[in-house]
Design an enzyme around this catalytic site. Structure first.
Site, PDB file in Angstrom:
ATOM      1  N   GLY A  51       0.831  -1.196   0.000  1.00 39.90           N
ATOM      2  CA  GLY A  51       0.000   0.000   0.000  1.00 39.90           C
ATOM      3  C   GLY A  51       0.861   1.240   0.000  1.00 39.90           C
ATOM      4  N   GLY A  55      -1.315   7.696   0.859  1.00 44.58           N
ATOM      5  CA  GLY A  55      -1.608   7.755   2.290  1.00 44.58           C
ATOM      6  C   GLY A  55      -0.405   7.468   3.173  1.00 44.58           C
ATOM      7  N   ILE A  56      -0.636   6.646   4.182  1.00 45.83           N
ATOM      8  CA  ILE A  56       0.408   6.339   5.163  1.00 45.83           C
ATOM      9  C   ILE A  56       1.583   5.624   4.494  1.00 45.83           C
ATOM     10  CG2 ILE A  56       0.918   4.909   7.200  1.00 45.83           C
ATOM     11  CD1 ILE A  56      -2.024   5.502   8.092  1.00 45.83           C
ATOM     12  N   ALA A 115       3.742   8.045   2.745  1.00 42.79           N
ATOM     13  CA  ALA A 115       4.476   8.888   3.697  1.00 42.79           C
ATOM     14  C   ALA A 115       5.703   8.162   4.225  1.00 42.79           C
ATOM     15  CB  ALA A 115       3.557   9.298   4.849  1.00 42.79           C
ATOM     16  N   CYS A 137       0.529  -4.950  -7.572  1.00 50.48           N
ATOM     17  CA  CYS A 137       0.227  -6.242  -6.947  1.00 50.48           C
ATOM     18  C   CYS A 137      -0.893  -6.083  -5.940  1.00 50.48           C
ATOM     19  CB  CYS A 137       1.484  -6.769  -6.245  1.00 50.48           C
ATOM     20  SG  CYS A 137       1.213  -8.153  -5.125  1.00 50.48           S
ATOM     21  N   TYR A 151     -13.859  -4.295  10.017  1.00 51.37           N
ATOM     22  CA  TYR A 151     -12.582  -3.563  10.008  1.00 51.37           C
ATOM     23  C   TYR A 151     -11.951  -3.670  11.388  1.00 51.37           C
ATOM     24  CZ  TYR A 151      -9.349   0.391   9.718  1.00 51.37           C
ATOM     25  OH  TYR A 151      -8.222   1.188   9.742  1.00 51.37           O
TER      26      TYR A 151
HETATM   27  N1  NAI Z   1      -6.513   6.536   7.513  1.00 53.39           N
HETATM   28  C1  NAI Z   1      -6.799   6.230   8.780  1.00 53.39           C
HETATM   29  O1  NAI Z   1      -7.575   6.933   9.459  1.00 53.39           O
HETATM   30  C2  NAI Z   1      -6.199   5.021   9.417  1.00 53.39           C
HETATM   31  C3  NAI Z   1      -5.610   4.011   8.630  1.00 53.39           C
HETATM   32  N2  NAI Z   1      -5.092   2.898   9.265  1.00 53.39           N
HETATM   33  C4  NAI Z   1      -4.511   1.825   8.472  1.00 53.39           C
HETATM   34  O2  NAI Z   1      -3.372   2.317   7.778  1.00 53.39           O
HETATM   35  C5  NAI Z   1      -3.156   1.544   6.589  1.00 53.39           C
HETATM   36  C6  NAI Z   1      -3.006   2.470   5.401  1.00 53.39           C
HETATM   37  O3  NAI Z   1      -4.220   3.173   5.279  1.00 53.39           O
HETATM   38  P1  NAI Z   1      -4.327   4.597   4.534  1.00 53.39           P
HETATM   39  O4  NAI Z   1      -2.985   5.052   4.097  1.00 53.39           O
HETATM   40  O5  NAI Z   1      -5.157   5.467   5.405  1.00 53.39           O
HETATM   41  O6  NAI Z   1      -5.200   4.160   3.274  1.00 53.39           O
HETATM   42  P2  NAI Z   1      -5.227   4.684   1.763  1.00 53.39           P
HETATM   43  O7  NAI Z   1      -6.469   4.102   1.191  1.00 53.39           O
HETATM   44  O8  NAI Z   1      -4.993   6.128   1.694  1.00 53.39           O
HETATM   45  O9  NAI Z   1      -3.954   3.947   1.112  1.00 53.39           O
HETATM   46  C7  NAI Z   1      -3.909   2.556   1.075  1.00 53.39           C
HETATM   47  C8  NAI Z   1      -3.084   2.125  -0.109  1.00 53.39           C
HETATM   48  O10 NAI Z   1      -3.114   0.704  -0.121  1.00 53.39           O
HETATM   49  C9  NAI Z   1      -3.451   0.265  -1.418  1.00 53.39           C
HETATM   50  N3  NAI Z   1      -4.169  -1.013  -1.327  1.00 53.39           N
HETATM   51  C10 NAI Z   1      -5.432  -1.214  -0.881  1.00 53.39           C
HETATM   52  N4  NAI Z   1      -5.765  -2.518  -1.001  1.00 53.39           N
HETATM   53  C11 NAI Z   1      -4.681  -3.140  -1.533  1.00 53.39           C
HETATM   54  C12 NAI Z   1      -4.411  -4.475  -1.908  1.00 53.39           C
HETATM   55  N5  NAI Z   1      -5.327  -5.443  -1.775  1.00 53.39           N
HETATM   56  N6  NAI Z   1      -3.189  -4.766  -2.417  1.00 53.39           N
HETATM   57  C13 NAI Z   1      -2.256  -3.794  -2.556  1.00 53.39           C
HETATM   58  N7  NAI Z   1      -2.448  -2.502  -2.236  1.00 53.39           N
HETATM   59  C14 NAI Z   1      -3.661  -2.187  -1.727  1.00 53.39           C
HETATM   60  C15 NAI Z   1      -4.301   1.363  -2.032  1.00 53.39           C
HETATM   61  O11 NAI Z   1      -4.253   1.329  -3.447  1.00 53.39           O
HETATM   62  C16 NAI Z   1      -3.650   2.602  -1.452  1.00 53.39           C
HETATM   63  O12 NAI Z   1      -2.619   3.075  -2.289  1.00 53.39           O
HETATM   64  C17 NAI Z   1      -4.372   0.606   6.494  1.00 53.39           C
HETATM   65  O13 NAI Z   1      -4.018  -0.664   7.005  1.00 53.39           O
HETATM   66  C18 NAI Z   1      -5.410   1.261   7.417  1.00 53.39           C
HETATM   67  O14 NAI Z   1      -6.324   0.316   7.952  1.00 53.39           O
HETATM   68  C19 NAI Z   1      -5.112   2.746  10.639  1.00 53.39           C
HETATM   69  C20 NAI Z   1      -5.670   3.720  11.420  1.00 53.39           C
HETATM   70  C21 NAI Z   1      -6.251   4.910  10.867  1.00 53.39           C
HETATM   71  C1  LIG Z   2     -13.331   5.302   8.219  1.00 52.58           C
HETATM   72  C2  LIG Z   2     -12.447   4.222   7.725  1.00 52.58           C
HETATM   73  C3  LIG Z   2     -11.030   4.435   8.192  1.00 52.58           C
HETATM   74  C4  LIG Z   2     -10.894   3.994   9.627  1.00 52.58           C
HETATM   75  C5  LIG Z   2      -9.551   4.341  10.112  1.00 52.58           C
HETATM   76  C6  LIG Z   2      -9.416   3.852  11.511  1.00 52.58           C
HETATM   77  O1  LIG Z   2      -8.645   2.988  11.777  1.00 52.58           O
HETATM   78  C7  LIG Z   2     -10.343   4.440  12.491  1.00 52.58           C
HETATM   79  C8  LIG Z   2     -10.303   4.117  13.760  1.00 52.58           C
HETATM   80  C9  LIG Z   2     -11.385   4.639  14.617  1.00 52.58           C
HETATM   81  C10 LIG Z   2     -12.547   3.745  14.601  1.00 52.58           C
HETATM   82  C11 LIG Z   2     -13.166   3.783  15.835  1.00 52.58           C
HETATM   83  C12 LIG Z   2     -12.352   4.547  16.701  1.00 52.58           C
HETATM   84  O2  LIG Z   2     -12.724   5.008  17.754  1.00 52.58           O
HETATM   85  C13 LIG Z   2     -11.038   4.751  16.051  1.00 52.58           C
HETATM   86  C14 LIG Z   2     -10.417   6.085  16.357  1.00 52.58           C
HETATM   87  C15 LIG Z   2     -10.083   6.161  17.801  1.00 52.58           C
HETATM   88  C16 LIG Z   2      -9.312   7.396  18.139  1.00 52.58           C
HETATM   89  C17 LIG Z   2      -8.921   7.304  19.591  1.00 52.58           C
HETATM   90  C18 LIG Z   2      -8.186   8.498  20.039  1.00 52.58           C
HETATM   91  C19 LIG Z   2      -8.099   8.419  21.550  1.00 52.58           C
HETATM   92  C20 LIG Z   2      -7.311   9.542  22.117  1.00 52.58           C
HETATM   93  O3  LIG Z   2      -7.049  10.532  21.382  1.00 52.58           O
HETATM   94  O4  LIG Z   2      -6.962   9.437  23.307  1.00 52.58           O
END
Ligand code: NAI
Ligand SMILES: CCCCCC(=O)/C=C/[C@H]1C=CC(=O)[C@@H]1CCCCCCC(=O)O
Length: 261
Positions: A12, A16-17, A20, A63, A151
């Site tokens: 990925g 996003g992350i 970065a 991939c 999720y």
């Molecule tokens: N954005 C948020 O609020 C949070 C995200 N995360 C986790 O961080 C990780 C990255 O998420 P983000 O950067 O926010 O998402 P994003 O959607 O911005 O980027 C994800 C990247 O992964 C790629 N991807 C998705 N499915 C794929 C697959 N099957 N095979 C290969 N590449 C694939 C997408 O094309 C994209 O480039 C994820 O595991 C997400 O669950 C965790 C906590 C919070």
């Molecule tokens: C909307 C899809 C992307 C989801 C990304 C993710 O992982 C979201 C997590 C949140 C889902 C339920 C929650 O409560 C999570 C956020 C929790 C934030 C907790 C912060 C606590 C603190 O600041 O002390």
């Protein structure tokens, strides 16, 4: 771990992350294999990274991490091209409560496979030189949301699997540090899924509550998550660490209760 010449693989990695941390690794002199299923996003990312860090500093693989054979090939080609693998970041993840089995396959099953593939190319068990693995969970593993139960389940699974694997690595002397990172909300396209009924399914009607949750807890910049990952990569003492990243407390660690006798 100093990073000049180190080899990293990021799933990925094009957005996003993942993007970065890929940029942060390249800035520190590492070379990066970016694995992503979205060709458009990867193309744009590749152009920017090659412009900034030079052609050859990164490899791009289109991939889908759920394609086991393809993922195996990507790891193999990365090691063949760069000579070894030092860092693996299992970051790819989705939010899809409608196609929830896909969510399990991407967020958990494929992360498990990515961890095992990284060990295949890093572990002293296989005559390799060790390394570090970072698996991406979420604060959803600590503060579950009724709006994304599957999720949430996958992120609980990532947390438990990674902690167990870290202990397995220590007991088995793999020479591989395995850690988990749990961000709160991060400003990436993933957050847009709350406005998409084909992703939220039966929970779409709760999107305002989710939006309120984001407002309450704040939304982090992806660069802060990359900072946390770099801390894990550079601190050779960290194995089995659970790093949390929130707006209220920044980068901090979960202090595990000692195991009961
Ligand atoms: N954005 C948020 O609020 C949070 C995200 N995360 C986790 O961080 C990780 C990255 O998420 P983000 O950067 O926010 O998402 P994003 O959607 O911005 O980027 C994800 C990247 O992964 C790629 N991807 C998705 N499915 C794929 C697959 N099957 N095979 C290969 N590449 C694939 C997408 O094309 C994209 O480039 C994820 O595991 C997400 O669950 C965790 C906590 C919070
Ligand atoms: C909307 C899809 C992307 C989801 C990304 C993710 O992982 C979201 C997590 C949140 C889902 C339920 C929650 O409560 C999570 C956020 C929790 C934030 C907790 C912060 C606590 C603190 O600041 O002390």
């Amino acid at each position: 771990m100093a990073l000049t010449g180190r080899i990293a693989l990021v799933t990925g990695g094009a957005q996003g992350i993942g993007r970065a941390i890929s940029e942060a690794l390249l800035r520190e002199g590492a070379k990066v294999a970016l694995v992503d299923s979205n060709p458009e996003v990867a193309r744009e990312c590749r152009g920017r990274l090659e412009e900034a860090f030079g052609v050859g500093s990164s490899l791009f693989f289109e991939c889908d991490v759920t394609d086991w054979a393809k993922l195996q090939e990507v790891f193999r080609k990365t090691v063949k091209h760069f000579g070894h693998l030092d860092i693996a970041i299992n970051n790819a993840g989705i939010n899809n409560e409608k196609d929830w089995q896909k969510t399990i396959n991407v967020n958990l099953t494929s992360l498990i496979k990515g961890t095992y593939l990284a060990l295949e190319h890093m572990s002293r068990e296989n005559g390799k030189d060790g390394g570090v693995i970072i698996n991406v969970s979420s604060m959803a593993a600590f503060m579950h949301s009724p709006h994304m139960p599957v999720y949430t389940a996958t992120k609980y699974g990532v947390l438990g699997f990674t902690k167990a694997m870290a202990e397995a690595s220590a007991v088995g002397n793999f020479g591989v540090r395995i850690n988990v990172l749990c961000p709160a909300y991060v400003d990436t396209p993933l957050l847009q899924t709350i406005d998409e009924e084909d992703k939220m399914g039966r929970y779409f009607k709760y999107k305002e509550e989710l939006r309120q949750s984001m407002h309450t807890y704040g939304i982090l910049d992806p660069s802060l998550i990359a900072d946390g990952m770099m801390m894990i990569i550079k601190d050779g003492s960290l194995n089995g660490a659970v790093m949390k990243i929130t707006a209220s407390k920044g980068i901090h660690f979960q202090n595990d209760e000692p195991m009961s006798a």
